[in-house]
Design an enzyme around this catalytic site. Structure first.
Site, PDB file in Angstrom:
ATOM      1  CG  HIS A   1      16.944  64.447  46.389  1.00  0.00           C
ATOM      2  ND1 HIS A   1      16.933  64.912  45.095  1.00  0.00           N
ATOM      3  CD2 HIS A   1      17.639  63.285  46.367  1.00  0.00           C
ATOM      4  CE1 HIS A   1      17.593  64.068  44.327  1.00  0.00           C
ATOM      5  NE2 HIS A   1      18.036  63.079  45.063  1.00  0.00           N
TER       6      HIS A   1
ATOM      7  NE  ARG B   1      28.683  57.275  40.567  1.00  0.00           N
ATOM      8  CZ  ARG B   1      27.673  57.786  41.272  1.00  0.00           C
ATOM      9  NH1 ARG B   1      27.370  59.064  41.187  1.00  0.00           N
ATOM     10  NH2 ARG B   1      26.957  57.023  42.064  1.00  0.00           N
TER      11      ARG B   1
HETATM   12  N1  URA Z   1      20.906  59.889  42.455  1.00  0.00           N
HETATM   13  C1  URA Z   1      21.873  60.811  42.184  1.00  0.00           C
HETATM   14  O1  URA Z   1      21.560  61.973  41.954  1.00  0.00           O
HETATM   15  N2  URA Z   1      23.144  60.420  42.173  1.00  0.00           N
HETATM   16  C2  URA Z   1      23.541  59.152  42.418  1.00  0.00           C
HETATM   17  O2  URA Z   1      24.720  58.862  42.406  1.00  0.00           O
HETATM   18  C3  URA Z   1      22.535  58.187  42.688  1.00  0.00           C
HETATM   19  C4  URA Z   1      21.221  58.595  42.708  1.00  0.00           C
END
Ligand code: URA
Length: 436
Positions: A83, A169
């Site tokens: 990832h 957020r």
């Molecule tokens: N990628 C994500 O999946 N979540 C985050 O908070 C920041 C980057």
């Protein structure tokens, strides 16, 4: 019974929350029992006060259990998830997936779409005519058992808490919090079911973490959360001060990924893919040293096995595998505009602002400003000069592939992204460090 306001003030005042308190807030939010405005205040309190390791782990677990958890046990062998925390020109999954599958690891990958200046693997794959990103779980498991590799979109209801929190957020200025990012990423990884996790944590102007110190803390947090949940996790910090590789935009990035699988990729991008793949071989026990792991990467590239895996994946998912030999089968804008270096004085490229290049590509139509936006797979930017390279008057710096729309704005952003120096500049190393 708790009251949301008491927990918000508790965090605001620097105290530690228990797992039960975190679960009350998060589950209450997912179930629409606690309103956006209270969770916004809670997120801002976390942004300023932070979360300690126990809180991060508890928050991650609460988020994992907010939705489905994928059971990958029908797939035989070692399953690894790679990832990346998001960047500009990041097409590593398209290369690391096939390399690892060719080396004997099972890659059952659920990827996402791009938003803002960062691109998404699914959008890139959809540049390939016919490629289906939706497979039912049986077909997905079968394909990974047969050829070792599948990259699909997420159809299960994984971490609904993260989806809701991330959207909040995004509009409340609370993305850049180490605890919140760590819990967001790790909850998705843990719910996706892989045995081992390899993380590529980006650092620099095009990344969430602008400094090595904060990226190191994020990487350490994620590795510790993985360990606490019984999943071996490794994180590599990599440079995102300039775009990764040369191509930004969907078809352009698929072409660059294929070239890399043929052993002809740009140096920084190839080095990153080789390194992350080697980390996958190491963590899964296929290689016992970095040297052996890198030798295996070399072998699967040089023998054509990794390219063959990519072709097999494309074919199994309904795409045309001939794209590997004939790039004209993918959509690419026929109209191009060049950006030249125009100063008399020779110079070195000192900086290329990845964020600006990402925004320029988005304006051309390669990415989405809003989730609902349509993208144009054929547009994007190829940068010809990277940090440390010398430029002379009249040399091409970048090529913009465009449908003709918003070209002035994109050209001006690309121009502004470049900074030059008359004194020699060292090329930027792509790999900063690994945290195990
Ligand atoms: N990628 C994500 O999946 N979540 C985050 O908070 C920041 C980057």
């Amino acid at each position: 019974m708790f009251r949301a306001v008491d927990l918000i003030t508790k965090k605001r005042d620097g105290q530690k929350l228990t797992r039960e308190e975190l679960a009350f807030l998060i589950n209450g939010y997912v179930n629409n029992e606690i309103p956006d405005y209270q969770i916004s205040a809670f997120l801002m309190a976390i942004y300023f006060v932070g979360l300690d390791f126990e809180e991060m782990t508890a928050l991650t677990e609460v988020m994992v259990h907010s939705g489905d958890m994928i059971d990958l046990s029908p797939i035989k062998g070692v399953k690894v998830d790679k990832h990346s925390t998001g960047g500009v020109g990041d097409k590593t999954s398209l290369v690391v997936g096939p390399i690892c599958a060719a080396g004997g690891v099972k890659i059952a990958k659920m990827s996402g779409r791009g938003l803002g200046h960062t691109g998404g693997t699914l959008d890139k794959l959809e540049s390939i005519p016919g490629y289906k990103i939706e497979l039912d779980s049986q077909a997905f498991f079968q394909q990974v058992n047969d050829i070792g590799l599948s990259i699909i979109g997420q159809s299960a209801n994984i971490t609904p808490a993260d989806k809701k929190l991330y959207a909040l957020r995004d509009v409340t200025g609370t993305i850049e919090s180490i605890g919140l990012i760590a819990a967001s990423i790790m909850s998705k990884k843990l719910a996706s079911g892989a045995d081992y996790i390899v993380l590529d944590v980006k650092v620099g102007s095009g990344a969430f973490m602008k400094e090595v110190a904060s990226a190191t803390k994020l990487a350490e947090a994620m590795v510790s959360i993985g360990k606490a949940s019984g999943r071996k996790t490794v994180a590599t910090l990599t440079d995102m001060e300039q775009p990764l590789g040369n191509a930004i935009g969907n078809t352009l990035e698929v072409i660059e990924a294929i070239e890399t699988l043929k052993g002809k990729g740009p140096k920084d991008f190839a080095e990153l893919c080789y390194n992350l793949s080697a980390e996958v071989f190491l963590i899964s026990g296929i290689a016992s040293s970095m040297k052996d792991a890198l030798a295996l990467v070399d072998e699967v590239i040089n023998s054509g096995k990794a390219l063959e895996k990519f072709k097999q994946m494309v074919e199994r998912q309904g795409g045309n595998p001939k794209v590997v030999e004939d790039y004209s089968l993918m959509p690419l804008a026929t109209h191009t505009v060049e950006l030249f270096y125009r100063e008399d004085q020779e110079a070195y490229v000192e900086h290329i602002d990845a964020l600006k290049i990402g925004e320029a590509a988005m304006i051309l139509g390669a990415g989405r400003a809003k989730k609902e936006d349509q993208i144009d797979h054929g547009v994007g930017i190829v940068i010809h000069k990277k940090v440390g390279e010398k430029v002379k008057k009249g040399e091409k710096i970048a090529t913009l592939y465009t449908s003709g729309e918003y070209i002035e704005e994109a050209l001006s952003l690309t121009h502004d992204a470049y900074r030059f120096s008359e004194t020699k500049v060292a090329p930027r190393p792509i790999i900063i460090t690994s945290i195990r």
